[in-house]
Design an enzyme around this catalytic site. Structure first.
Site, PDB file in Angstrom:
ATOM      1  N   GLU A  83       0.874  -1.179   0.000  1.00 45.25           N
ATOM      2  CA  GLU A  83       0.000   0.000   0.000  1.00 45.25           C
ATOM      3  C   GLU A  83       0.904   1.219   0.000  1.00 45.25           C
ATOM      4  O   GLU A  83       1.535   1.528   1.012  1.00 45.25           O
ATOM      5  CB  GLU A  83      -0.895  -0.021   1.236  1.00 45.25           C
ATOM      6  CG  GLU A  83      -1.636  -1.334   1.314  1.00 45.25           C
ATOM      7  CD  GLU A  83      -3.072  -1.176   1.765  1.00 45.25           C
ATOM      8  OE1 GLU A  83      -3.755  -2.185   1.795  1.00 45.25           O
ATOM      9  OE2 GLU A  83      -3.486  -0.044   2.065  1.00 45.25           O
ATOM     10  N   CYS A 119      -1.948   9.101   2.813  1.00 43.11           N
ATOM     11  CA  CYS A 119      -1.708   8.569   1.459  1.00 43.11           C
ATOM     12  C   CYS A 119      -2.829   8.963   0.500  1.00 43.11           C
ATOM     13  O   CYS A 119      -2.606   9.143  -0.688  1.00 43.11           O
ATOM     14  CB  CYS A 119      -1.585   7.056   1.520  1.00 43.11           C
ATOM     15  SG  CYS A 119      -2.985   6.274   2.336  1.00 43.11           S
TER      16      CYS A 119
HETATM   17  P1  NAD Z   1       8.693   4.886   4.229  1.00 41.05           P
HETATM   18  O1  NAD Z   1       8.622   4.098   2.985  1.00 41.05           O
HETATM   19  O2  NAD Z   1       9.827   5.825   4.412  1.00 41.05           O
HETATM   20  O3  NAD Z   1       8.742   3.915   5.494  1.00 41.05           O
HETATM   21  C1  NAD Z   1       7.743   2.952   5.725  1.00 41.05           C
HETATM   22  C2  NAD Z   1       8.333   1.801   6.502  1.00 41.05           C
HETATM   23  O4  NAD Z   1       9.291   1.128   5.688  1.00 41.05           O
HETATM   24  C3  NAD Z   1       9.074   2.222   7.765  1.00 41.05           C
HETATM   25  O5  NAD Z   1       8.815   1.283   8.779  1.00 41.05           O
HETATM   26  C4  NAD Z   1      10.517   2.157   7.334  1.00 41.05           C
HETATM   27  O6  NAD Z   1      11.426   1.955   8.391  1.00 41.05           O
HETATM   28  C5  NAD Z   1      10.482   0.961   6.405  1.00 41.05           C
HETATM   29  N1  NAD Z   1      11.597   0.898   5.452  1.00 41.05           N
HETATM   30  C6  NAD Z   1      12.274   1.927   4.891  1.00 41.05           C
HETATM   31  N2  NAD Z   1      13.221   1.450   4.062  1.00 41.05           N
HETATM   32  C7  NAD Z   1      13.152   0.107   4.098  1.00 41.05           C
HETATM   33  C8  NAD Z   1      13.858  -0.948   3.463  1.00 41.05           C
HETATM   34  N3  NAD Z   1      14.858  -0.704   2.606  1.00 41.05           N
HETATM   35  N4  NAD Z   1      13.507  -2.220   3.728  1.00 41.05           N
HETATM   36  C9  NAD Z   1      12.485  -2.497   4.575  1.00 41.05           C
HETATM   37  N5  NAD Z   1      11.788  -1.538   5.218  1.00 41.05           N
HETATM   38  C10 NAD Z   1      12.098  -0.257   4.974  1.00 41.05           C
HETATM   39  O7  NAD Z   1       7.295   5.629   4.384  1.00 41.05           O
HETATM   40  P2  NAD Z   1       6.865   6.710   5.467  1.00 41.05           P
HETATM   41  O8  NAD Z   1       7.567   7.992   5.156  1.00 41.05           O
HETATM   42  O9  NAD Z   1       6.963   6.155   6.835  1.00 41.05           O
HETATM   43  O10 NAD Z   1       5.305   6.852   5.153  1.00 41.05           O
HETATM   44  C11 NAD Z   1       4.788   7.724   4.217  1.00 41.05           C
HETATM   45  C12 NAD Z   1       4.469   7.017   2.935  1.00 41.05           C
HETATM   46  O11 NAD Z   1       3.564   5.965   3.169  1.00 41.05           O
HETATM   47  C13 NAD Z   1       3.790   7.915   1.928  1.00 41.05           C
HETATM   48  O12 NAD Z   1       4.334   7.663   0.664  1.00 41.05           O
HETATM   49  C14 NAD Z   1       2.343   7.470   1.978  1.00 41.05           C
HETATM   50  O13 NAD Z   1       1.608   7.739   0.830  1.00 41.05           O
HETATM   51  C15 NAD Z   1       2.491   6.011   2.232  1.00 41.05           C
HETATM   52  N6  NAD Z   1       1.269   5.477   2.815  1.00 41.05           N
HETATM   53  C16 NAD Z   1       0.460   4.676   2.048  1.00 41.05           C
HETATM   54  C17 NAD Z   1      -0.755   4.193   2.560  1.00 41.05           C
HETATM   55  C18 NAD Z   1      -1.691   3.337   1.744  1.00 41.05           C
HETATM   56  O14 NAD Z   1      -2.617   2.766   2.308  1.00 41.05           O
HETATM   57  N7  NAD Z   1      -1.523   3.234   0.438  1.00 41.05           N
HETATM   58  C19 NAD Z   1      -1.119   4.536   3.852  1.00 41.05           C
HETATM   59  C20 NAD Z   1      -0.273   5.354   4.597  1.00 41.05           C
HETATM   60  C21 NAD Z   1       0.923   5.804   4.071  1.00 41.05           C
END
Ligand code: NAD
Length: 479
Positions: free
Chosen positions: A246, A280
């Site tokens: 997501e 999001c």
């Molecule tokens: P992010 O991708 O920076 O981090 C999300 C998670 O992934 C964190 O726990 C982070 O530590 C982990 N992560 C980062 N790099 C990784 C890697 N290489 N391997 C494994 N895990 C890793 O996102 P964020 O800044 O925390 O959240 C915001 C983003 O999330 C926005 O793009 C938003 O649109 C999206 N989002 C989507 C939905 C949906 O339902 N589609 C809902 C909420 C947020």
């Protein structure tokens, strides 16, 4: 100040090294949290494998009972969780309370799904064969979650995975570890066997990726940015793991010419500015049919200027800070680029205080601008005019993302016809693009992800189908 450990096999495990969990409003250290690595991930996987054996052997009614108890505990501890959400993630009291209530509702919805792991039978040309299709849990699921709704988005993945009989290892955002460990304590108190729900905290590349690549993890549920989602999908492909992604969005709100302008602007403001646009599904592109486009943009700008940006515990406060300096710098860059390219700033366009950015309305940014085509994840929305519905749909679909959309109109036929033609996972008629429902299939197309979560759709994701055939007559032999 509390120091949080990982939560593994039913207890907190102190971290060998720690990292700072900061309050985004004050930048003060809110808590210290354990900084996990590959070794910690493997410890959690071993615990989850044991937890899976115990949890999956329980009858569905026992799983249902535990998840219902967890929902009750979330509510009973609600105001404490609200405080954590405010101080750790910069939520307003209104958003934090809504998130807690939604988390309890997700737990209850998932509890019901524990009893509905339906299978199939189907007729076969061989008269004596009975075919059964049964649903089985995947095993150990890693749930990697973002910072913006750190309780409910984690619960959404975890609750349904557990309902289906899986054990779970959560890896929360490094911005919001505390709320995840608190959730683990509540699930433990609700009666989950040790190892059924574990939390490892720390940075994505260090401990998140270790879970993604661990041979002991069968399923991955990820909510976060598109860039991280792509990295996870690439790594998960090596192990052919079940994957739900997501991801981000750049969601359109179509405003058709028949609406009341003031009312439409008020709806658009909530869609664009709720939680400072760190949602999001926030409505970052407002596409307005002529002849009301400029009037709508000006009404939205007036609404933006009127928002109260104060104490997060004051219910009048519309939204709080961006999560960190990197996020603020991205918002400032997107606005500056759009302005340099010719967009007009009708409201906002600067920092209000600390990391709180003013609600910003851009008029007619060129379509190549980041503010139009990339996720800003801040309180910034761009308004453009469309000559007619055809052009509005074309503009809405001109995006690499495809998460959700809203359509404001009183003309149901036009609205519904447009809804069918929008390329995205959800369309909300009469509302902005940011809606949630525990039963709905939520997810995106294109760069917004793959798979759907919610209700029975989550259970489908977190289970594997198995065909079992039984020969009831003489076994046929070709030789
Ligand atoms: P992010 O991708 O920076 O981090 C999300 C998670 O992934 C964190 O726990 C982070 O530590 C982990 N992560 C980062 N790099 C990784 C890697 N290489 N391997 C494994 N895990 C890793 O996102 P964020 O800044 O925390 O959240 C915001 C983003 O999330 C926005 O793009 C938003 O649109 C999206 N989002 C989507 C939905 C949906 O339902 N589609 C809902 C909420 C947020």
């Amino acid at each position: 100040m509390r120091t949080y450990g990982h939560f593994i096999a039913g207890a907190e495990v102190p971290g060998a090294t720690l990292f700072e969990d900061r309050n985004p409003s004050t930048d003060a250290i809110y808590a210290l949290a354990a900084r996990g690595d590959a070794a910690v991930a493997e410890q959690a996987v071993a615990a989850a494998q044991a937890g899976f054996r115990a949890w999956s052997a329980l009858p569905p009614a026992a799983r249902e009972r535990a998840l219902l108890a967890a929902a009750d505990l979330i509510e009973a501890e609600g105001e404490r969780l609200v405080d954590i959400l405010i101080d750790e993630s910069g939520s307003t009291i209104t958003k934090a309370r809504a998130e807690v209530a939604y988390s309890a509702s997700l737990m209850r919805t998932a509890a019901g799904e524990a009893r509905r792991l339906y299978g199939d039978t189907f007729p076969n040309d061989r008269p004596h064969r009975l075919s059964l299709v049964v649903r089985e849990p995947l095993g150990v699921v890693a749930a990697i979650s973002p910072f913006n709704a750190p309780l409910s988005l984690l619960v959404k993945m975890v609750a349904f995975a557990l309902a289906a009989g899986n054990a779970v290892i959560a890896k929360p955002s490094e911005e919001t570890p505390a709320i995840a460990v608190e959730l683990a304590h509540l699930l433990h108190r609700a009666g989950l066997p040790p190892g059924t729900f574990n939390v490892v905290t720390g940075y994505g590349p260090e401990v998140g990726m270790a879970l993604v690549t661990s041979p002991g993890v069968q399923g991955i549920a990820f909510t976060g940015s598109t860039a991280t989602g792509i990295a996870i999908a690439q790594a998960a492909a090596q192990g052919m793991k079940r994957l739900q992604l997501e991801l981000g969005g750049k969601n359109p709100l179509l405003v058709l010419r028949d609406v009341d302008v003031a009312e439409a602007a008020a709806v658009a403001a909530v869609g664009a500015f709720f939680h400072a646009g760190q949602i999001c599904m926030s409505g970052a592109r407002v596409i307005v049919e002529q002849p009301i486009a400029r009037a709508l943009a000006e009404a939205l700008a007036a609404k933006a200027r009127s928002l109260h940006l104060g104490d997060l515990r004051d219910p009048r406060t519309a939204y709080g800070p961006l999560i960190n300096d990197r996020s603020l710098a991205k918002v400032e860059r997107h606005v500056a680029e759009a302005v340099a390219a010719g967009a007009e700033v009708l409201a906002g366009g600067r920092v209000h205080h600390g990391r709180v950015y003013e609600a910003t309305v851009l008029w007619e940014p060129p379509r190549a601008c980041a503010a139009w085509c990339e996720e800003t994840f801040g309180p910034v929305t761009a308004v453009v005019a469309a000559a007619d519905l055809e052009e509005a749909i074309a503009l809405a679909n001109d995006s690499a993302y495809g998460l959700s959309a809203g359509i404001l109109t009183n003309d149901l036929q036009r609205g519904l016809a447009a809804a069918r033609r929008l390329r995205c996972g959800a369309v909300h008629l009469g509302m902005h693009s940011f809606q949630s429902d525990a039963l709905a299939p939520v997810g995106g197309v294109g760069l917004s992800g793959v798979g759907r979560s919610g209700g029975k759709y989550s259970v489908e994701h977190f289970t594997e189908l198995k065909w079992i055939s039984v020969e009831l007559g003489e076994t046929p032999r070709p030789f």
